[in-house]
Write an enzyme that holds these catalytic residues in place. Structure first.
Site, short mmCIF file in Angstrom:
data_model
loop_
_atom_site.label_atom_id
_atom_site.label_comp_id
_atom_site.label_asym_id
_atom_site.label_seq_id
_atom_site.Cartn_x
_atom_site.Cartn_y
_atom_site.Cartn_z
N TYR A 67 1.35 5.07 3.28
CA TYR A 67 1.44 4.30 2.04
C TYR A 67 2.87 3.78 1.80
CZ TYR A 67 -3.34 4.74 0.55
OH TYR A 67 -4.70 4.58 0.48
N GLN A 101 -10.07 -6.19 -5.08
CA GLN A 101 -10.09 -4.93 -4.32
C GLN A 101 -8.69 -4.64 -3.81
OE1 GLN A 101 -13.40 -4.80 -1.30
NE2 GLN A 101 -13.57 -6.90 -1.97
N VAL A 103 -4.71 -3.82 -3.55
CA VAL A 103 -3.84 -2.85 -4.21
C VAL A 103 -2.39 -3.32 -4.14
CG1 VAL A 103 -5.42 -0.94 -3.66
CG2 VAL A 103 -3.62 -1.52 -2.03
N ASP A 104 -2.18 -4.55 -3.64
CA ASP A 104 -0.84 -5.01 -3.28
C ASP A 104 0.00 -5.55 -4.44
OD1 ASP A 104 -1.87 -7.63 -3.72
OD2 ASP A 104 -2.44 -7.83 -1.61
N HIS A 119 -9.55 -0.98 -6.94
CA HIS A 119 -9.16 0.08 -6.00
C HIS A 119 -7.78 0.66 -6.28
CE1 HIS A 119 -12.26 -1.49 -2.83
NE2 HIS A 119 -12.81 -0.90 -3.86
N CYS A 127 -0.67 12.48 -10.41
CA CYS A 127 -0.51 13.91 -10.14
C CYS A 127 -1.86 14.52 -9.74
CB CYS A 127 0.05 14.61 -11.37
SG CYS A 127 0.24 16.39 -11.10
N CYS A 152 4.77 18.50 -14.05
CA CYS A 152 4.34 19.84 -13.64
C CYS A 152 4.73 20.20 -12.20
CB CYS A 152 2.82 19.98 -13.83
SG CYS A 152 1.86 19.12 -12.58
N GLY A 189 -12.02 -13.84 0.55
CA GLY A 189 -11.30 -12.94 1.47
C GLY A 189 -11.79 -11.51 1.46
N SER A 191 -14.66 -8.89 3.27
CA SER A 191 -15.69 -8.77 4.31
C SER A 191 -17.00 -8.27 3.71
CB SER A 191 -15.21 -7.78 5.38
OG SER A 191 -15.01 -6.52 4.80
#
Ligand code: NAD
Ligand code: ZN
Length: 251
Positions: A67, A101, A103-104, A119, A127, A152, A189, A191
């Protein structure tokens, strides 16, 4: 040559609600690889083997490393003409919704409002114990490797919906509503291998929307679309804009 016939142009111009549904392909021209296309592999791992709860439990370091690498690519990328055309459309009309969809973070950077990131977002972490969310860069968590909660001290995970995980119900309900009410759905874009986004597009079409797909390949949604444009969204979307709104610049 015109892309869209007159009747479809009229429907688009008069639509009370338009939905754009986007997937990894729209960001390909910004240099962000799709999962299944060229450059989709990382150190020979497939996304399906890293974007899961079990992969994270087994080796959180490896998953964070992946990631961190992907987030770097997203940070250096710029929105392309496809993202900018959708953002212009949303600025022009409040009844244009965007469900992605991706996440960018490129849609918000292009200026899109009322965006549903189904997404999650690669710049956010959550956390594993108390569920508090953090912004990886703004909260100073961008050092590569494992990240810990500021409240935490438990391990953080990417705030992403992984394969096999539940979607956020509020976002999903809103997405169904938008799709059911739409007269036009653009599917760009993707699939359509992931069932929820594919079902959203089908729902829109079943409820009377005309479907317009932009994708260099055919998908299992193609047959239910009124139009399929075989090409890059960064090229096709501005052309469609020019046909719908002649003489109006994309802002
Ligand atoms: P996918 O990789 O399964 O499919 C991408 C699709 O985009 C393909 O059908 C391909 O033909 C098409 N495409 C490639 N270049 C295009 C272009 N220039 N214009 C239009 N279409 C183009 O991606 P998906 O359907 O989005 O689903 C996979 C999952 O991968 C999603 O859950 C998504 O969250 C995640 N993902 C996100 C990003 C991102 O945020 N940019 C990148 C990779 C994967
Ligand atoms: Zn915590």
């Amino acid at each position: 040559m015109d892309l869209l016939p007159k009747d479809s142009l009229e429907i688009i111009r008069n639509a009370d609600r338009i939905v754009f549904l986007t997937g990894a392909g729209i960001s390909n021209e910004s240099g962000i690889p799709t999962f299944r296309g060229e450059g989709g592999l990382w150190k020979n791992f497939r996304a399906e083997d890293l974007a899961t709860t079990s992969a994270f439990q087994k080796d959180p370091n490896l998953v964070w490393e992946w990631y961190d690498w992907r987030r770097g690519i997203c940070q250096n990328a710029k929105p392309n003409a496809g993202h900018l055309t959708i953002a212009s459309w949303q600025k022009k009309s409040k009844s244009v919704s965007l469900i992605t969809q991706n996440v960018d973070g490129l849609h918000p950077r292009a200026g899109s409002h009322s965006l549903i990131e189904l997404h999650g977002n690669i710049f956010k972490a959550r956390c594993t114990k108390c569920s508090e969310k953090f912004h990886i860069i703004d909260d100073g968590l961008d050092k590569p490797g494992l990240k810990y909660c500021k409240l935490c001290e438990s391990l953080l995970r990417p705030d992403i919906v992984w394969f096999g995980e539940e979607y956020n119900q509020t976002l999903l309900t809103k997405s169904w509503e938008y799709c059911k009410q739409s007269q036009v759905v653009f599917v760009i874009g993707t699939s359509a291998n992931v069932s929820v986004p594919a079902n959203l597009a089908q729902t829109a079409v079943r409820n009377g929307a005309i479907g317009i797909e932009i994708n260099p390949e055919e998908t299992n949604l193609t047959a239910s679309m009124k139009h399929h444009f075989d090409g890059k969204s960064g090229e096709i979307l501005p052309k469609i804009w020019n046909e719908v709104f002649p003489n109006e610049p994309i802002k």
